[in-house]
Enzyme design. Structure first.
Site, PDB file in Angstrom:
ATOM      1  N   GLU A   1      69.408  43.372 -45.509  1.00 40.34           N
ATOM      2  CA  GLU A   1      67.958  43.160 -45.235  1.00 40.34           C
ATOM      3  C   GLU A   1      67.231  44.495 -45.346  1.00 40.34           C
ATOM      4  O   GLU A   1      66.527  44.914 -44.428  1.00 40.34           O
ATOM      5  CB  GLU A   1      67.782  42.574 -43.829  1.00 40.34           C
ATOM      6  CG  GLU A   1      68.617  41.333 -43.573  1.00 40.34           C
ATOM      7  CD  GLU A   1      68.460  40.769 -42.168  1.00 40.34           C
ATOM      8  OE1 GLU A   1      68.601  41.541 -41.210  1.00 40.34           O
ATOM      9  OE2 GLU A   1      68.185  39.570 -42.038  1.00 40.34           O
TER      10      GLU A   1
ATOM     11  N   CYS B   1      64.522  35.728 -35.477  1.00 41.93           N
ATOM     12  CA  CYS B   1      63.667  36.834 -35.060  1.00 41.93           C
ATOM     13  C   CYS B   1      62.230  36.642 -35.528  1.00 41.93           C
ATOM     14  O   CYS B   1      61.296  37.013 -34.825  1.00 41.93           O
ATOM     15  CB  CYS B   1      64.207  38.154 -35.579  1.00 41.93           C
ATOM     16  SG  CYS B   1      64.544  38.151 -37.327  1.00 41.93           S
TER      17      CYS B   1
END
Lengths: 660, 660
Positions: free
Chosen positions: B324, B420
């Protein structure tokens, strides 16, 4: 299995064809003088700074000549087999007593490593004795067997020596004892197809139908339900050799090894691309030999899907490195591509088998496309470095710094831990003679234009000598001189390559000749031929811009340059960086110029194009601004794709934006 | 740490700013009425067909109210913390007794789960008691602490209730006892930055410097050698919570969590992008509060690198799903992109902190770019589905069938196991009021044009009421009406957005006014202001084609359409497929048309373009042929990027080929 085996359209054996070609001699001798010796060193772990192969060591341990542990991939044996097969082809063309002695000693070693019941596999012998045939899903036992059978057949054909062939017949007999639909046998097949096509070869040299039947069994059984790999995995305790603990069911990835459906129901190339094309090759072999129409229909559908919707312009197949696999129709990204060298070699095998069923130029066109672009391009000019992945677009920094492109190496590598490609390359280049001609009743077909001397036996009776002189890929001219004991009527069929605009010119004995028809992409010349007749085939070789189907999204608005069979590319060394700043003028004239000084001799193509304002001209630090493009005219320099990456590391691109 | 803390350029607290905006009200109320309740259901595992969160369960088990096992990610606690923080912001704007009661009960639960020494983490309490602080590399203890501290500060500011704040002070005190450079303390820091910026907030409300010092310690210590994570890993027996057996050294991936270098030596955004921007946010906070010039220089370099070389036009950051992470300069692929929602939210945090140091429009421009494009675009129009990855080009079949694009979902998802993003989105949208203004001595800065009513305290003395009425993003007009007890001289600074061509028009009380200067991208209006004065800011909002730096290879030859702060895209539903067949005419007029009937109201842009011959017009089955493109004129229909994917699944593209 049907008892009525069909008459074969012959492939010619290698000792009937001797390559002698201005272009290909380099590759044939590179394989003989560099690749084979280099790979021998590699197999013996003697190449400095390269990952060790361990292959010879493993055989020596299995033979009881050394002690130690097994190292390398579970299929490491196959590297030695492929090397030996390449050596056989080379010896068949170029006798070499020293090399033959090395091969003989290697065969002695292999046979010493064979078990008393015929079984041969150094991984199981050293590392997992007693566990044979318990993990066909992962462990490649039949795959390795197949490669060793191919080597044995080739070595027998090259030298007449039966030692390895006899050993592999014993192994095949053992496999037949173990596998089959009969009660008490293991009703399975390998996780990596290969044994199937090898057994067809073994049948061919031994004439023993049992080997053909075994090949049929493996093909017919694949994809049946209940799922063999699932049941095997349960029997094994759901283990994997790659991970500790329990692992997911193989049934979740049956597409990967094409066991998701019975083969006759498959119509889309999917899964691991090398497994796929090796299987299709055997399917085509069996369709031809048994006359199985359903199998042939599946072959044709798979061929059409693969070559019309999933093939790169270079002859590469396999769009994703995840599983080294096909992804889906028209998904052909140039930069995250896989296009493994071995997959294109397998594609050539499949095309060759289809060509033995039906003389259609599309098959030979693909062989030529793959050979002249991806296959020879996978090797460095010195024969010592290899691409495993063959990209159509390279940005070296992305290969180094974007993990999604780590698999796309910006330079050829010395050797690979998983070293399937280099020895596969050696064996196809050293058996090039097998792809040039086939014969049918009263007819000789010429598929490839490669300088060579051949002796062809027509209708099991007439000897026809064919001396081919070619100037491909640089010039579009091939001539064939015939030798005949006495005048004879037969058909000579010459392929009309897809790239010659349907405008070939035929000369016979120097005179223009229009008396031929075109059938399935071949010029059919029927004639009474006389000793010394010369057929000249003039093939227009204009450089063209090529466009891709609009469904191939990655090539939208872009063109490739092609001349004859060669796909071209632009490289940073000639054109600066970033290459993405370049565009072609759609109306460009393409200037073709021979250049003997670079890349060991090439033909460059210069195109009219533009270069967008470079970073220096981009005034602000901002990455985005109002549209105000500036571009200056520039001459783009393209070189053949197969020669890219031989002048240092830099960007490369096959598909170039077009400014319309 | 320097004792001379610098005077702060204030951010305004939320109860000083009440959003009331035709465009943003929808989002604010969506968060209040849909997202917060929906996420509460999700945290309680009550959303059908969505992956369960387990967050509340984990707290109940840790509090001794239930028995059972820990489930979810190691950082699952943080989802509850972020939800609570969003609730706090919402309550601050819109009191809601029922919601406040739910929050109070949740806080009771959280405090019950807290250990007697102040420690709070349900993973360690339930699953690994006695192993606290042994795996900071992977286990997010300080990260979760940080989020709970942020929630506590927000809840205290919203309600004045101290229960969670006091609990988190005890936790922070415990952390201070455990960590630090002093003999006997653990000289470490978290694998995921977050605690640092949270401690700054805790300092702000408590005025206790120890919390600021602790934040400084974590920032200063990061990246020092010997490598804390390496040593910790050795002490732990080289284990990982994610894999059995011994694992590679964390030092091999120290770039991932930005511990590869001391933070002051970092000048390139690299590694996991959320970790990066959370850290940069704290660095900017500390640079401002301590006057640390080196830290400020590092912040400026990192800001410049990230926003000039590694940011998508949508405000997305992070080019690769592997880790990521950022990849490298100018590597901004549109289709294999990551551009995580949380990363852009963190980018806004960082920009906000830089804006508190220096009033430069580039910071607010980026806030605006991210807010209007990627951030609101990550949520479906009904507030129930979310993008984690925000692509700039989508081909749904590739997302489904090419593993390199599996991470790029073609439709927003209900909830994520690693959830998240949705709660992060809720907290930024419900705290929007914090980003509109800042004050300096004798000066009010207006950064964002969002309808709102605010009461600003200038120079700790004068109350200025500001009622902002805006028509962004659809029209380029904002007006501010001032309320003042008595006339007063001060400076009003209005941002000149990058997209208005430097041609804003200022009206004061309806009269054109040129008496202002431009400074760092702000119009500086110095004046004696009177109650009822109205300032009108007219911002030209032409639709433009945008080009990207030539170094961003993926956008070469392509343009994006932008109008005002909104980036546009083309969707299959309006334009057919494949979108890659479309090209824009470079000279196109862009026709702007409001359309109240689709997408809950939008402004469409129509462009003149072309469509390449479609598959139907591609005569042969061959994928490649000689260049003979045909294209027909077509009107391209573009919609704002933030609205894409709300009308079924289809292709989407931001960057469109230009035909020149």
């Amino acid at each position: 299995m049907s008892n009525t085996l069909l008459p074969e359209k012959h492939k010619l054996s290698l000792n009937q064809v001797q390559i002698n070609d201005d272009f290909w001699n380099h590759y044939v001798s590179l394989v003989r003088n560099t690749v084979i010796p280099y790979q021998w060193e590699a197999l013996n772990d003697r190449v400095p700074d390269a990952e060790p192969s361990h292959a010879i060591h493993n055989f020596r341990i299995a033979a009881g000549l050394e002690t130690g542990e097994y190292h390398g991939w579970v299929f490491q044996d196959s590297d030695l087999a492929k090397w030996l097969e390449a050596v056989a082809y080379s010896l068949q063309q170029y006798p070499d007593a020293t090399l033959e002695q090395t091969a003989d000693e290697t065969i002695d070693l292999i046979v010493q490593a064979q078990q008393s019941d015929g079984y041969l596999n150094t991984y199981y012998t050293i590392k997992e004795p007693g566990k044979r045939w318990t993990n066909l899903y992962e462990c490649h036992e039949l795959y390795c067997a197949g490669h060793m059978i191919e080597a044995a057949v080739a070595y027998f054909e090259a030298t007449g020596k039966r030692k390895l062939l006899d050993a592999m017949c014993r192994f095949a007999d053992h496999i037949q004892d173990v596998f089959g639909p009969q009660e008490g046998k293991l009703r399975g097949y390998d996780g990596h197809q290969e044994i199937e096509l090898a057994l067809v070869k073994l049948y061919k040299v031994t004439k023993q139908e049992k080997y053909l039947q075994l090949a049929c069994y493996f093909i017919d059984e694949r994809g049946q339900r209940p799922d063999f790999f699932e049941e095997e995995w349960e029997r094994r305790g759901k283990t994997s050799i790659y991970r500790a603990g329990q692992t997911p069911s193989p049934s979740l990835s049956s597409i990967y090894n094409q066991s998701h459906l019975p083969v006759r129901e498959q119509d889309t190339a999917i899964g691991h691309s090398v497994r796929a094309v090796y299987m299709y090759t055997a399917m085509a072999d069996l369709a031809r030999l048994t006359g199985d129409e359903k199998l042939l229909t599946a072959c044709k559908k798979l061929w059409a899907n693969m070559t019309q919707k999933q093939m790169y312009i270079t002859g590469g197949i396999g769009s994703t490195h995840h599983g080294e696999a096909f992804s889906f129709d028209y998904d052909l990204p140039n930069d995250t591509v896989y296009a493994e060298t071995c997959a294109s070699i397998g594609l050539v095998f499949f095309a060759q088998r289809m060509l033995r069923i039906e003389t259609r130029s599309e098959y030979a066109d693909v062989i030529e496309r793959a050979l002249y672009n991806i296959i020879i391009g996978s090797m460095s000019q010195d024969g010592k470095r290899f691409f495993y992945v063959n990209p159509l677009e390279v940005w070296p920094q992305a290969s180094a710094s974007n993990p999604g492109k780590y698999h796309v190496k910006a330079e050829r590598q010395k050797w690979f831990g998983c070293a399937c490609c280099p020895p596969n390359l050696a064996r196809i280049l050293s058996s090039l003679g097998e792809y040039i001609y086939t014969t049918e009743a009263g007819r000789i077909n010429c598929h490839l234009f490669i300088g060579s001397e051949s002796t062809i036996t027509l209708d099991d009776a007439v000897q026809v000598g064919l001396k081919q002189v070619c100037s491909l890929p640089w010039k579009g001219e091939a001539s064939l001189e015939l030798s005949l004991a006495q005048p004879r009527s037969f058909t000579l069929a010459l392929r009309v390559p897809y790239w010659c605009d349907g405008q070939p010119q035929l000369l016979i004995n120097g005179e223009k000749e229009d008396a031929y028809t075109i059938e399935n992409g071949y010029a059919i010349i029927e004639r009474i031929w006389t000793d010394g007749d010369t057929v000249t085939w003039l093939l227009p070789m204009e450089a063209h811009l090529i466009q891709a189907s609009p469904l191939i999204r990655s090539n939208a608005g872009k063109a490739a340059i092609q001349r004859g069979p060669l796909v071209y590319c632009v490289e940073q060394v000639d054109n600066g960086t970033p290459l993405a700043s370049l565009s072609l003028q759609s109306s460009t004239k393409l200037k073709v110029e021979a250049d003997a000084d670079v890349l060991g001799g090439t033909v460059r193509i210069e195109a009219e194009g533009f270069r967008d304002a470079t970073a220096e001209a981009w005034a602000s630090a901002e990455p985005y601004r109002r549209w105000a493009p500036t571009a200056e005219p520039v001459a783009l320099q393209a070189v053949p794709y197969f020669q890219w990456g031989n002048r240092g590391v830099g960007e490369m691109a096959v598909w170039i934006r077009v400014r319309q």
